[in-house]
Design a protein around this motif. Structure first.
Motif, short mmCIF file in Angstrom:
data_model
loop_
_atom_site.label_atom_id
_atom_site.label_comp_id
_atom_site.label_asym_id
_atom_site.label_seq_id
_atom_site.Cartn_x
_atom_site.Cartn_y
_atom_site.Cartn_z
N LEU A 6 40.28 46.22 34.82
CA LEU A 6 40.02 45.63 36.12
C LEU A 6 38.53 45.41 36.34
O LEU A 6 37.69 46.23 35.97
CB LEU A 6 40.55 46.52 37.25
CG LEU A 6 42.06 46.66 37.35
CD1 LEU A 6 42.42 47.55 38.53
CD2 LEU A 6 42.73 45.32 37.46
N ARG A 7 38.22 44.30 36.96
CA ARG A 7 36.85 43.97 37.37
C ARG A 7 36.93 43.43 38.79
O ARG A 7 37.97 42.94 39.22
CB ARG A 7 36.23 42.91 36.46
CG ARG A 7 36.13 43.29 35.00
CD ARG A 7 35.13 44.44 34.79
NE ARG A 7 35.04 44.82 33.41
CZ ARG A 7 35.75 45.76 32.82
NH1 ARG A 7 36.65 46.43 33.50
NH2 ARG A 7 35.60 46.06 31.55
N GLY A 8 35.83 43.49 39.51
CA GLY A 8 35.86 42.97 40.86
C GLY A 8 34.48 42.70 41.42
O GLY A 8 33.48 43.25 40.96
N THR A 9 34.47 41.85 42.42
CA THR A 9 33.26 41.55 43.17
C THR A 9 33.64 40.86 44.47
O THR A 9 34.69 40.19 44.53
CB THR A 9 32.28 40.67 42.35
OG1 THR A 9 31.05 40.57 43.06
CG2 THR A 9 32.83 39.29 42.10
N GLY A 10 32.85 41.04 45.49
CA GLY A 10 33.09 40.36 46.76
C GLY A 10 34.44 40.63 47.38
O GLY A 10 35.00 39.76 48.03
N GLY A 11 34.97 41.83 47.18
CA GLY A 11 36.26 42.19 47.77
C GLY A 11 37.46 41.63 47.03
O GLY A 11 38.58 41.73 47.50
N ARG A 12 37.26 41.06 45.87
CA ARG A 12 38.35 40.52 45.05
C ARG A 12 38.38 41.25 43.71
O ARG A 12 37.34 41.60 43.17
CB ARG A 12 38.13 39.03 44.84
CG ARG A 12 39.23 38.33 44.12
CD ARG A 12 39.05 36.80 44.25
NE ARG A 12 39.94 36.10 43.37
CZ ARG A 12 41.22 35.89 43.60
NH1 ARG A 12 41.76 36.34 44.71
NH2 ARG A 12 41.97 35.24 42.75
N TYR A 26 41.72 41.93 47.38
CA TYR A 26 41.15 43.13 47.98
C TYR A 26 40.47 43.94 46.88
O TYR A 26 40.63 43.65 45.69
CB TYR A 26 42.22 43.97 48.70
CG TYR A 26 43.33 44.50 47.81
CD1 TYR A 26 43.23 45.75 47.22
CD2 TYR A 26 44.48 43.75 47.59
CE1 TYR A 26 44.23 46.25 46.41
CE2 TYR A 26 45.50 44.24 46.78
CZ TYR A 26 45.37 45.48 46.20
OH TYR A 26 46.37 45.97 45.40
N ASP A 27 39.71 44.94 47.28
CA ASP A 27 38.97 45.78 46.33
C ASP A 27 39.91 46.82 45.74
O ASP A 27 39.99 47.93 46.22
CB ASP A 27 37.79 46.45 47.03
CG ASP A 27 37.01 47.36 46.11
OD1 ASP A 27 37.23 47.33 44.88
OD2 ASP A 27 36.16 48.12 46.62
N ARG A 28 40.63 46.46 44.70
CA ARG A 28 41.55 47.39 44.05
C ARG A 28 40.79 48.46 43.28
O ARG A 28 41.31 49.56 43.05
CB ARG A 28 42.49 46.62 43.12
CG ARG A 28 43.56 47.49 42.56
CD ARG A 28 44.63 46.72 41.86
NE ARG A 28 45.51 47.69 41.22
CZ ARG A 28 46.65 47.39 40.67
NH1 ARG A 28 47.07 46.16 40.67
NH2 ARG A 28 47.38 48.32 40.12
N LEU A 29 39.57 48.18 42.88
CA LEU A 29 38.77 49.15 42.14
C LEU A 29 38.46 50.39 42.98
O LEU A 29 38.29 51.47 42.44
CB LEU A 29 37.46 48.53 41.66
CG LEU A 29 37.58 47.43 40.62
CD1 LEU A 29 36.23 46.78 40.38
CD2 LEU A 29 38.14 47.99 39.33
#
Length: 78
Positions: A6-12, A26-29
């Motif tokens: 998983l990767r994320g940025t900006g709430g995605r 959403y921020d699954r991290l």
């Protein structure tokens, strides 16, 4: 199946595994893993933890001396 992919940025959040195209708005991290436990990981000191497919795959690739054991299909529901 996602685990450390998983990767994320900006709430995605999105999965970087080439066999997965899932993403979340959403921020699954920032949340605990919500995938069902499918494996037990036993480390070199004998400590165990139950994890999902993705975390088991990641552990197999990164943890020296870890033993990854698939749970029986009914044990994952406990």
């Amino acid at each position: 199946m996602h685990g450390n992919a998983l990767r994320g940025t900006g709430g995605r959040t999105w999965c970087t595994d080439p066999t997965c195209s899932r993403s979340w708005d959403y921020d699954r991290l920032g949340n605990a893993c919500g995938e069902p436990a499918t494996h037990t990981i036993t480390d070199a000191e004998g400590e165990t933890i139950r994890v999902c497919d993705g975390h088991a795959k990641d552990a197999a690739n990164r943890l020296d001396g870890a033993v990854i054991t698939a749970l029986s299909s009914d044990a994952g529901d406990a």
